[in-house]
Write an enzyme that holds these catalytic residues in place. Structure first.
Site, PDB file in Angstrom:
ATOM      1  N   SER A 199      -2.321  -9.586   4.025  1.00 49.89           N
ATOM      2  CA  SER A 199      -1.983  -8.294   4.620  1.00 49.89           C
ATOM      3  C   SER A 199      -1.454  -8.573   6.015  1.00 49.89           C
ATOM      4  O   SER A 199      -2.144  -9.188   6.836  1.00 49.89           O
ATOM      5  CB  SER A 199      -3.231  -7.408   4.690  1.00 49.89           C
ATOM      6  OG  SER A 199      -2.936  -6.192   5.346  1.00 49.89           O
ATOM      7  N   ARG A 252      -0.698   2.030  16.466  1.00 50.04           N
ATOM      8  CA  ARG A 252      -1.183   3.099  15.592  1.00 50.04           C
ATOM      9  C   ARG A 252      -1.123   4.489  16.233  1.00 50.04           C
ATOM     10  O   ARG A 252      -0.658   5.432  15.588  1.00 50.04           O
ATOM     11  CB  ARG A 252      -2.606   2.782  15.099  1.00 50.04           C
ATOM     12  CG  ARG A 252      -2.666   1.573  14.173  1.00 50.04           C
ATOM     13  CD  ARG A 252      -1.776   1.793  12.950  1.00 50.04           C
ATOM     14  NE  ARG A 252      -1.789   0.657  12.040  1.00 50.04           N
ATOM     15  CZ  ARG A 252      -0.762  -0.130  11.813  1.00 50.04           C
ATOM     16  NH1 ARG A 252       0.375   0.061  12.461  1.00 50.04           N
ATOM     17  NH2 ARG A 252      -0.842  -1.120  10.941  1.00 50.04           N
ATOM     18  N   ASP A 284      -7.834   0.655  11.413  1.00 49.41           N
ATOM     19  CA  ASP A 284      -6.579   1.394  11.572  1.00 49.41           C
ATOM     20  C   ASP A 284      -6.699   2.856  11.169  1.00 49.41           C
ATOM     21  O   ASP A 284      -6.082   3.728  11.759  1.00 49.41           O
ATOM     22  CB  ASP A 284      -5.463   0.731  10.749  1.00 49.41           C
ATOM     23  CG  ASP A 284      -4.997  -0.572  11.360  1.00 49.41           C
ATOM     24  OD1 ASP A 284      -5.458  -0.889  12.466  1.00 49.41           O
ATOM     25  OD2 ASP A 284      -4.184  -1.268  10.742  1.00 49.41           O
ATOM     26  N   ASP A 315       0.812  -1.216   0.000  1.00 50.10           N
ATOM     27  CA  ASP A 315       0.000   0.000   0.000  1.00 50.10           C
ATOM     28  C   ASP A 315       0.848   1.270   0.000  1.00 50.10           C
ATOM     29  O   ASP A 315       0.656   2.155  -0.834  1.00 50.10           O
ATOM     30  CB  ASP A 315      -0.940   0.006   1.211  1.00 50.10           C
ATOM     31  CG  ASP A 315      -1.948  -1.127   1.154  1.00 50.10           C
ATOM     32  OD1 ASP A 315      -2.064  -1.750   0.086  1.00 50.10           O
ATOM     33  OD2 ASP A 315      -2.610  -1.394   2.168  1.00 50.10           O
TER      34      ASP A 315
END
Length: 496
Positions: free
Chosen positions: A271, A190, A219, A109
């Site tokens: 992922s 995060r 996220d 990504d």
């Protein structure tokens, strides 16, 4: 006499050759090399069609040779790529931003996001990577990859100590587990990464930050709520909510067209998120709930079936609810978790396959490997069973559910979580001692408890002794405690 010089040219950026001023480049729909080198000779190709080295013939004194006004070689791929040249120096396809700091992992990504940001916002892109204990291979060659994608620089910061002290340990002390299984491995990192992102944006005078979170995941909420809390004036760019890419397959195609190497293929597109605390797996065959995870999907923990046939005993020492030692050896927070990760992984400890509720409303499936964390949560819970009374444990457990929900929802800097953390710190002041656990083929079970603040009294609890509690005391207690039940029972016996 002439000489041949080679220049590494990133044609998609409009950058000058080494030693040349930007004004010497003709920036247009067609690619033009520096006037000094080729006197405005235009190549018969658009920017997106050229990659590799461009060669120019230069005279011995450094001036261009009029007899050799040609490009000796330009390497072109067989496919046509998206044209970043559509972006002017003043504005991108979607607007203009001066400078964006991108949370960069080097994965699929974020690799494609770099050229996309430059093309769509006409901006400088600075990549930031937080070292949160991911696989060391993920950091190798990261700077070269970021710059090859079009970033002006890569900033890497070691965040491991901060992650453990300020995020993992508070969650551990609170007993925060999301929906019965998830130990919040990604959710805890995060807000830390987003906090660092905000600080770097201030340092480099950026007007925006960007992330590679998908529009269907939680996220994105964790990242952006942190930005809102720490610097609401920053613009947040989330490409997955803006671009035409609709799948990971599309992202791979985009990467290939822009000559950006990515560590996945269409054959295997899990992922993953790896940090000091856990490794997560999502996507690919896991999206079909009838599929059991393939054995080779796991990258950290040994299959419990292949784990040693002999159990291993590990003693974990705690002070005020936080772990400080393993088998009597005092360790730093990062070293302690790393040590338990190694021990737990070789016994197949910490594998979880679960269906969870994402913040955006849909359910998703995640497979997690959390070897050291599973050992610590088990040990901490068992020690609390020894040092906390019933009422305190019930209140703490109820708050732990809300605490986990806040962390999962990205509300780390919410005053409610901070206030709950103060409660957790106070209530675990006496959670000091040690717990020994047995690890065997994926399982973790406790074998012994020790604490100077133990509420367990053998002289009271023993069936054989105990002068403080007389057996006859139980009759009066049971009568008083059960009085409401006795009354209801008597009412039912009354004649109608």
């Amino acid at each position: 006499m002439v000489q041949l010089k080679s220049f590494s040219l990133c044609l998609s950026t409009g950058l000058p050759f080494p030693g040349q001023k930007r004004s010497s480049i003709l920036y247009h729909d067609k690619v033009c090399c520096a006037r000094k080198f080729l006197s405005g000779y235009q190549l018969g190709a658009r920017t997106g069609e050229l990659h590799g080295n461009v060669y120019a013939v230069i005279s011995k004194d450094g001036s261009d040779s009029r007899a050799h006004k040609q490009v000796v070689r330009a390497v072109s791929p067989s496919y046509k790529v998206s044209e970043i040249s559509e972006t002017s120096k003043d504005k991108g396809l979607r607007g203009k931003l001066n400078k964006i700091v991108l949370a960069y992992s080097g994965g699929l990504d974020t690799s494609v996001i770099v050229p996309w940001l430059r093309e769509n916002y006409g901006c400088e892109v600075i990549c930031f990577t937080g070292d949160v204990g991911q696989n060391i291979k993920e950091l190798e060659g990261l700077e070269a990859k970021a710059k090859a994608s079009g970033a002006s620089q890569l900033i890497v910061k070691d965040l491991k100590e901060e992650l453990v002290k300020d995020y993992i340990f508070p969650c551990l002390r609170a007993g925060a587990i999301y929906e019965r299984k998830y130990l919040l491995g990604t959710s805890m990192t995060r807000p830390l990464i987003a906090k660092a992102l905000v600080n770097i944006a201030k340092e480099v005078n950026a007007d925006a930050v960007a992330h590679g979170c998908t529009a269907k995941g939680s996220d994105q909420v964790c990242f952006e709520l942190t930005v809102y809390a720490l610097n609401p004036t920053l613009k947040v760019v989330a490409p997955w909510r803006e671009w035409d890419i609709r799948s990971r397959e599309d992202a791979i195609d985009y990467a290939l067209k822009h000559n950006v190497p990515v560590p996945v293929t269409k054959k295997s597109i899990y992922s993953r998120d790896w940090n000091l605390w856990h490794l997560s797996h999502e996507g690919d065959i896991l999206e079909d709930l009838t599929n059991e995870p393939e054995k080779d999907m796991y990258m950290w923990t040994l299959d419990p079936e292949d784990a040693p046939n002999k159990p291993e005993f590990v003693e974990i020492g705690f002070v005020s609810g936080l772990p400080v030692s393993v088998n009597g050896k005092v360790l730093t927070p990062v070293s302690l978790i790393s040590e338990l990760n190694q021990i737990g992984a070789r016994h197949g400890v910490g594998r979880v396959d679960m269906i969870e509720n994402r913040i955006v409303g849909m359910k998703g499936r995640g497979v997690y490997e959390t070897p050291g964390g599973t050992i610590l949560f088990t040990a901490a819970r068992e020690l609390e069973a020894l040092t906390l009374d019933r009422e305190t444990m019930q209140v703490k457990d109820s708050l732990a559910l809300k605490y986990a929900e806040l962390v999962f929802a990205g509300r780390w800097f919410d005053p409610l979580r901070e206030s709950m953390d103060a409660f957790m710190e106070k209530i675990t002041e006496t959670t000091t001692g040690s717990v020994t656990v047995k690890l065997y083929k994926g399982s973790v079970s406790v074998t012994s408890w020790k604490s100077p603040y133990s509420l367990y009294r053998r002289d009271i609890s023993s069936f054989e002794t105990g002068d403080m509690y007389r057996n006859s005391d139980a009759a009066g207690f049971t009568r008083v405690y059960g009085l409401p039940i006795w009354i209801r029972g008597a009412m039912r016996l009354r004649p109608q």
